[in-house]
Each structure stands twice: as C-alpha cells, then as structure tokens.
Write a protein that holds these residues in place. Structure first.
Motif, PDB file in Angstrom:
ATOM      1  N   LYS A 269      -1.914   7.091  -2.386  1.00 53.58           N
ATOM      2  CA  LYS A 269      -3.226   7.050  -3.030  1.00 53.58           C
ATOM      3  C   LYS A 269      -3.099   6.653  -4.494  1.00 53.58           C
ATOM      4  O   LYS A 269      -3.957   5.972  -5.043  1.00 53.58           O
ATOM      5  CB  LYS A 269      -3.918   8.409  -2.939  1.00 53.58           C
ATOM      6  N   GLN A 270      -2.012   7.076  -5.129  1.00 47.20           N
ATOM      7  CA  GLN A 270      -1.803   6.787  -6.545  1.00 47.20           C
ATOM      8  C   GLN A 270      -1.270   5.369  -6.780  1.00 47.20           C
ATOM      9  O   GLN A 270      -1.414   4.836  -7.869  1.00 47.20           O
ATOM     10  CB  GLN A 270      -0.855   7.812  -7.158  1.00 47.20           C
ATOM     11  N   LYS A 271      -0.670   4.781  -5.755  1.00 47.83           N
ATOM     12  CA  LYS A 271      -0.110   3.437  -5.860  1.00 47.83           C
ATOM     13  C   LYS A 271      -1.227   2.413  -5.647  1.00 47.83           C
ATOM     14  O   LYS A 271      -2.088   2.588  -4.781  1.00 47.83           O
ATOM     15  CB  LYS A 271       0.973   3.279  -4.781  1.00 47.83           C
TER      16      LYS A 271
ATOM     17  N   TRP B  11       0.985  -2.340  -1.897  1.00 47.06           N
ATOM     18  CA  TRP B  11       1.428  -1.800  -0.614  1.00 47.06           C
ATOM     19  C   TRP B  11       2.003  -2.920   0.245  1.00 47.06           C
ATOM     20  O   TRP B  11       1.505  -4.038   0.243  1.00 47.06           O
ATOM     21  CB  TRP B  11       0.274  -1.177   0.156  1.00 47.06           C
ATOM     22  N   THR B  12       3.021  -2.588   1.028  1.00 46.04           N
ATOM     23  CA  THR B  12       3.519  -3.536   2.020  1.00 46.04           C
ATOM     24  C   THR B  12       2.641  -3.408   3.263  1.00 46.04           C
ATOM     25  O   THR B  12       1.858  -2.458   3.383  1.00 46.04           O
ATOM     26  CB  THR B  12       4.982  -3.230   2.404  1.00 46.04           C
ATOM     27  N   ALA B  13       2.795  -4.345   4.175  1.00 43.71           N
ATOM     28  CA  ALA B  13       2.025  -4.278   5.417  1.00 43.71           C
ATOM     29  C   ALA B  13       2.375  -3.006   6.199  1.00 43.71           C
ATOM     30  O   ALA B  13       1.489  -2.360   6.768  1.00 43.71           O
ATOM     31  CB  ALA B  13       2.287  -5.513   6.267  1.00 43.71           C
ATOM     32  N   ASN B  14       3.645  -2.647   6.200  1.00 45.96           N
ATOM     33  CA  ASN B  14       4.063  -1.425   6.903  1.00 45.96           C
ATOM     34  C   ASN B  14       3.472  -0.183   6.254  1.00 45.96           C
ATOM     35  O   ASN B  14       3.058   0.747   6.948  1.00 45.96           O
ATOM     36  CB  ASN B  14       5.585  -1.309   6.943  1.00 45.96           C
ATOM     37  N   GLU B  15       3.443  -0.151   4.922  1.00 45.93           N
ATOM     38  CA  GLU B  15       2.861   1.002   4.228  1.00 45.93           C
ATOM     39  C   GLU B  15       1.380   1.122   4.537  1.00 45.93           C
ATOM     40  O   GLU B  15       0.883   2.229   4.757  1.00 45.93           O
ATOM     41  CB  GLU B  15       3.073   0.874   2.712  1.00 45.93           C
TER      42      GLU B  15
END
Length: 61
Positions: free
Chosen positions: A34-36, A41-45
């Motif tokens: 949430k903080q990032k 984000w990567t697709a996996n994340e």
C-alpha cells in the motif's frame, strides 16, 4: 581464497537481506505494498496484492 570468501559473504548478505522481507500475502506485506507506488509494482506483485489483500478468502488467512 579471497574470491571464495567474497562469494560466501555475498551469498550470506543476500540471504540475510531477503529474510527481512515479509511473506507475500501477510498483513505486513499488504501494508508495505500500500505504501509503495502502484507504478513501481511488478505484474506478480499486482496479482499477489489482488489475490491476498483485495480479494481475501478464508483460504488466504
């Protein structure tokens, strides 16, 4: 001998640093995501975030 020692120290450092990351799907991981910035984000994340943090099911507790 010095190369072997350097390699060993490098492997230990990577292992130590990766142990600090929260487990994917945990509450701590969801908070960290949430903080990032979503653009980072990567697709996996993004997939894991949706699966574990947005669409929580009883199986993912």
């Amino acid at each position: 001998m010095q190369k072997a020692m350097g390699l060993l120290l490098g492997v230990m450092a990577v292992t130590w640093l990766s142990a600090c990351a929260p487990e994917v799907g945990s509450d701590a991981w969801c908070q960290q995501m949430k903080q990032k910035s979503a653009g980072d984000w990567t697709a996996n994340e993004a997939t894991d975030y949706a699966k574990h943090c947005v669409f929580k099911s009883d199986d993912n507790k």
